[in-house]
Scaffold this motif. Structure first.
Motif, PDB file in Angstrom:
ATOM      1  N   GLY A 175       0.817  -1.222   0.000  1.00 16.93           N
ATOM      2  CA  GLY A 175       0.000   0.000   0.000  1.00 16.93           C
ATOM      3  C   GLY A 175       0.840   1.257   0.000  1.00 16.93           C
ATOM      4  O   GLY A 175       0.559   2.215  -0.741  1.00 16.93           O
ATOM      5  N   SER A 176       1.882   1.287   0.828  1.00 19.79           N
ATOM      6  CA  SER A 176       2.715   2.489   0.899  1.00 19.79           C
ATOM      7  C   SER A 176       3.481   2.716  -0.399  1.00 19.79           C
ATOM      8  O   SER A 176       3.634   3.852  -0.856  1.00 19.79           O
ATOM      9  N   VAL A 177       3.951   1.631  -1.020  1.00 22.69           N
ATOM     10  CA  VAL A 177       4.656   1.766  -2.291  1.00 22.69           C
ATOM     11  C   VAL A 177       3.714   2.279  -3.384  1.00 22.69           C
ATOM     12  O   VAL A 177       4.089   3.128  -4.206  1.00 22.69           O
ATOM     13  N   ALA A 178       2.469   1.783  -3.378  1.00 24.17           N
ATOM     14  CA  ALA A 178       1.497   2.251  -4.371  1.00 24.17           C
ATOM     15  C   ALA A 178       1.220   3.746  -4.209  1.00 24.17           C
ATOM     16  O   ALA A 178       1.141   4.492  -5.193  1.00 24.17           O
ATOM     17  N   VAL A 179       1.072   4.183  -2.965  1.00 28.65           N
ATOM     18  CA  VAL A 179       0.817   5.605  -2.715  1.00 28.65           C
ATOM     19  C   VAL A 179       2.028   6.442  -3.114  1.00 28.65           C
ATOM     20  O   VAL A 179       1.892   7.515  -3.728  1.00 28.65           O
ATOM     21  N   ALA A 180       3.230   5.968  -2.766  1.00 26.79           N
ATOM     22  CA  ALA A 180       4.437   6.707  -3.131  1.00 26.79           C
ATOM     23  C   ALA A 180       4.588   6.801  -4.639  1.00 26.79           C
ATOM     24  O   ALA A 180       5.016   7.825  -5.175  1.00 26.79           O
ATOM     25  N   GLY A 181       4.252   5.711  -5.340  1.00 30.48           N
ATOM     26  CA  GLY A 181       4.294   5.750  -6.798  1.00 30.48           C
ATOM     27  C   GLY A 181       3.298   6.732  -7.375  1.00 30.48           C
ATOM     28  O   GLY A 181       3.607   7.473  -8.322  1.00 30.48           O
ATOM     29  N   ALA A 182       2.093   6.772  -6.796  1.00 31.42           N
ATOM     30  CA  ALA A 182       1.085   7.724  -7.270  1.00 31.42           C
ATOM     31  C   ALA A 182       1.500   9.160  -6.997  1.00 31.42           C
ATOM     32  O   ALA A 182       1.178  10.073  -7.776  1.00 31.42           O
ATOM     33  N   ALA A 183       2.253   9.373  -5.898  1.00 29.57           N
ATOM     34  CA  ALA A 183       2.681  10.736  -5.556  1.00 29.57           C
ATOM     35  C   ALA A 183       3.599  11.324  -6.611  1.00 29.57           C
ATOM     36  O   ALA A 183       3.679  12.546  -6.756  1.00 29.57           O
ATOM     37  N   ARG A 184       4.297  10.469  -7.351  1.00 27.89           N
ATOM     38  CA  ARG A 184       5.192  10.971  -8.395  1.00 27.89           C
ATOM     39  C   ARG A 184       4.432  11.654  -9.528  1.00 27.89           C
ATOM     40  O   ARG A 184       5.025  12.383 -10.317  1.00 27.89           O
ATOM     41  N   ARG A 185       3.141  11.384  -9.623  1.00 27.04           N
ATOM     42  CA  ARG A 185       2.319  12.002 -10.672  1.00 27.04           C
ATOM     43  C   ARG A 185       1.550  13.216 -10.151  1.00 27.04           C
ATOM     44  O   ARG A 185       0.695  13.745 -10.849  1.00 27.04           O
ATOM     45  N   THR A 186       1.815  13.613  -8.912  1.00 22.21           N
ATOM     46  CA  THR A 186       1.123  14.753  -8.315  1.00 22.21           C
ATOM     47  C   THR A 186       2.158  15.782  -7.862  1.00 22.21           C
ATOM     48  O   THR A 186       3.335  15.453  -7.692  1.00 22.21           O
ATOM     49  N   PRO A 187       1.731  17.011  -7.621  1.00 23.86           N
ATOM     50  CA  PRO A 187       2.671  18.014  -7.103  1.00 23.86           C
ATOM     51  C   PRO A 187       2.949  17.859  -5.617  1.00 23.86           C
ATOM     52  O   PRO A 187       3.776  18.582  -5.064  1.00 23.86           O
ATOM     53  N   VAL A 188       2.259  16.924  -4.945  1.00 21.12           N
ATOM     54  CA  VAL A 188       2.417  16.731  -3.505  1.00 21.12           C
ATOM     55  C   VAL A 188       3.597  15.795  -3.261  1.00 21.12           C
ATOM     56  O   VAL A 188       3.652  14.706  -3.828  1.00 21.12           O
ATOM     57  N   PRO A 189       4.566  16.188  -2.399  1.00 22.37           N
ATOM     58  CA  PRO A 189       5.680  15.284  -2.101  1.00 22.37           C
ATOM     59  C   PRO A 189       5.188  13.978  -1.496  1.00 22.37           C
ATOM     60  O   PRO A 189       4.209  13.954  -0.737  1.00 22.37           O
ATOM     61  N   ALA A 190       5.863  12.890  -1.824  1.00 23.01           N
ATOM     62  CA  ALA A 190       5.445  11.567  -1.374  1.00 23.01           C
ATOM     63  C   ALA A 190       5.304  11.456   0.136  1.00 23.01           C
ATOM     64  O   ALA A 190       4.335  10.851   0.623  1.00 23.01           O
ATOM     65  N   PRO A 191       6.228  11.998   0.968  1.00 16.01           N
ATOM     66  CA  PRO A 191       6.049  11.870   2.414  1.00 16.01           C
ATOM     67  C   PRO A 191       4.720  12.431   2.905  1.00 16.01           C
ATOM     68  O   PRO A 191       4.076  11.850   3.783  1.00 16.01           O
ATOM     69  N   LEU A 192       4.299  13.560   2.348  1.00 15.45           N
ATOM     70  CA  LEU A 192       3.056  14.185   2.803  1.00 15.45           C
ATOM     71  C   LEU A 192       1.846  13.352   2.394  1.00 15.45           C
ATOM     72  O   LEU A 192       0.909  13.161   3.190  1.00 15.45           O
ATOM     73  N   LEU A 193       1.849  12.854   1.161  1.00 18.13           N
ATOM     74  CA  LEU A 193       0.724  12.048   0.710  1.00 18.13           C
ATOM     75  C   LEU A 193       0.642  10.739   1.490  1.00 18.13           C
ATOM     76  O   LEU A 193      -0.458  10.277   1.836  1.00 18.13           O
ATOM     77  N   LEU A 194       1.773  10.139   1.803  1.00 17.22           N
ATOM     78  CA  LEU A 194       1.782   8.898   2.574  1.00 17.22           C
ATOM     79  C   LEU A 194       1.224   9.114   3.970  1.00 17.22           C
ATOM     80  O   LEU A 194       0.444   8.293   4.479  1.00 17.22           O
ATOM     81  N   VAL A 195       1.600  10.207   4.607  1.00 18.80           N
ATOM     82  CA  VAL A 195       1.078  10.500   5.940  1.00 18.80           C
ATOM     83  C   VAL A 195      -0.427  10.728   5.883  1.00 18.80           C
ATOM     84  O   VAL A 195      -1.188  10.213   6.722  1.00 18.80           O
ATOM     85  N   ALA A 196      -0.880  11.477   4.885  1.00 15.20           N
ATOM     86  CA  ALA A 196      -2.314  11.756   4.762  1.00 15.20           C
ATOM     87  C   ALA A 196      -3.113  10.481   4.528  1.00 15.20           C
ATOM     88  O   ALA A 196      -4.156  10.253   5.148  1.00 15.20           O
TER      89      ALA A 196
END
Length: 531
Positions: free
Chosen positions: A12-33
């Protein structure tokens, strides 16, 4: 042992981190959210943040990767600001936050308040590096932030141990605290200095890349464990070894470097993703223990601690940036004059992370007389709120702040010119060495092969200069993009032929793998040339 929750966390965390690369939101912030949101879904397993796992097993590899990728020369050039932040600021924040918490929170003893101060004092190495790279900070500020976050964990953990000893009734004194700090700092550095040379010697002697990479994965855990065994700082030992090995990485076999880069990128990606997801998943655990506090009271305490943490950073950074220059002529001559904007960015780019939470969760449930540790659950809540607050408030606003301040980023044109000049000098040296070797009859080559070596040098020398070219007026692609695309198309055509020949049984699978590996290395070389 049920491994499914662990697999769910990693996947799950890897999927979210991968999706964050397509958004302007840094991966750490999206993972925490996402972790915060998922923590209340029905059926989600409980994920405890065990300090006995995080500190010796998760922190060392993350610090090792950041240490090997940092610059020893840059860190040495910025040793004064890095030292003022990683040692001075951490101790300053420990006392300031602890004193304010002692005044604001009824019934919170001063030693327990200082425990809170030490817990929230260190910035996070992973968050700082991720945000700095994403927003494109100048190299000097990036070096200072990375150097601080690599070293400040040792200061915070030592300060925490001293404050904790006083809080649980071990009778800690100022002299004992200073002795504990010096023992941890000196011990960690000494262990790192003792280990780094023999480890590097072993890395250069091993001839198999597989063995070298296995050793590479064990190094951070070994350095951390040895330092802790001698009551030194495992964090400092890992950082010292990592910075030294990164500085001498050019002496290691090229195959090892290629594999290490891929292996450590994967390891860091998995650990960083899981760590930030774990931060968000701790919310139910934290809220479970604060039923005795009124909601508004707990919120008020959290806001106060967060504001003090942020304000203390500004109070320390601005004098630390300008006072030494006013007091020392040598500093004025040696260091460039900081602008008023640099301390603002340095102060605001100070996110907290998993180390703070791990230390907080290591607070014992009871003190020496068997009574509960004073307001332990509230300390956990305030730590969690500070971590989330800095990651979200500062992480999301750092890039807009840099744009608002019109902060100068990296000069890509100047960096490319410097790279091109360096490559030109290296190519001339290589060409001279080639002429010297070919003049010896023992190195005789057919003219076509000798010319091929010269063409390789010429291509490498011209590649950087060509990156300064204009974009394609038809496609909008840069010269690099077009070159990479055409190279991939050519290599793809070769790859299809090799596979077809294998299917026709003209070549076997072993030969296919060898041919494909050669193409993979060629494609990687093309990418690195134009990266």
């Amino acid at each position: 042992m049920d491994v499914m929750p662990l697999l769910m966390l990693v996947a799950g965390s890897v999927a979210v981190a991968g999706a964050a690369r397509r958004t302007p939101v840094p991966a750490p912030l999206l993972l925490v959210a996402v972790g915060l949101a998922v923590s209340y879904l029905p059926g989600v397993p409980h994920y405890g943040l065990d300090p006995e796992v995080v500190l010796p097993l998760v922190l060392p590899p993350l610090l090792y990767k950041e240490g090997t990728e940092s610059s020893y020369l840059d860190l040495r050039a910025q040793k004064r600001p890095v030292g003022l932040l990683s040692i001075g600021y951490v101790l300053f924040a420990t006392f300031v936050v602890g004193w304010v918490a002692y005044l604001v929170v009824p019934g919170l003893p001063l030693p327990a308040a200082l425990v809170l101060g030490a817990v929230v004092a260190p910035t996070d190495a992973v968050a700082a590096a991720a945000i700095a790279r994403r927003v494109g900070l100048p190299s000097r500020i990036t070096t200072i932030l990375q150097g601080e976050s690599l070293l400040n964990d040792a200061t915070a953990i030592t300060a925490y141990k001293v404050a904790l000893a006083a809080a649980v009734g071990e009778g800690a004194t100022w002299a004992g605290g200073i002795e504990e700090f010096l023992r941890a700092a000196v011990g960690g550095v000494v262990v790192g200095l003792v280990l780094m040379v023999p480890i590097h010697w072993l890395r250069t002697r091993l001839k198999e890349a597989l063995l070298q990479n296995t050793l590479s994965l064990l190094i951070p855990f070994f350095a951390y464990a040895v330092a802790e065994q001698f009551h030194g700082s495992g964090v400092l030992a890992v950082v010292v070894v990592a910075v030294y090995l990164g500085h001498r990485a050019w002496e290691v076999d090229f195959a090892t470097r290629l594999q290490e880069e891929a292996v450590w990128r994967m390891v860091a990606f998995l650990l960083e993703s899981a760590v930030f997801a774990l931060i968000g998943l701790q919310l139910p655990v934290v809220l479970r223990g604060i039923r005795e506090y009124q909601g508004m009271d707990a919120l008020w305490y959290a806001v106060v601690v967060f504001v003090v943490v942020v304000a203390a950073r500004f109070v320390w950074v601005y004098p630390a940036a300008f006072l030494p220059r006013l007091l020392s002529r040598k500093i004025r001559e040696r260091e460039e004059n900081p602008t008023w904007r640099a301390p603002i960015v340095t102060s605001w780019a100070a996110m907290r992370g998993v180390v703070s939470l791990a230390i907080a969760f290591s607070i014992p449930l009871t003190v020496h007389d068997g009574s509960p540790f004073p307001q332990r659950d509230l300390i956990l809540l305030l730590t969690f709120a500070t971590v989330i607050g800095t990651l979200v408030a500062q992480g999301l606003t750092l890039a807009p702040l840099i744009r608002l301040l019109k902060f100068p980023g990296r000069d890509q044109q100047a960096e490319t010119l410097a790279e091109a000049n360096a490559q030109a000098q290296a190519s001339l040296a290589a060409e001279s060495r080639l002429d010297e070797l070919l003049s010896d009859d023992r190195n005789a080559l057919p003219p076509p092969l000798a010319d091929r070596l010269r063409r390789v040098l010429e291509r490498r020398r011209n590649a950087v200069w060509e990156r300064l070219g204009q974009a394609n007026p038809v496609t909008g692609e840069s010269v690099d993009d077009t070159y990479r695309r055409l190279s991939r198309e050519m290599i793809g055509a070769e790859r299809e032929v090799f596979v077809r020949l294998r299917d026709l049984r003209y070549i076997d699978d072993e030969m296919l793998r060898a041919l494909l590996r050669r193409l993979d290395l060629e494609e990687a070389a093309v990418y690195r040339e134009t990266a």
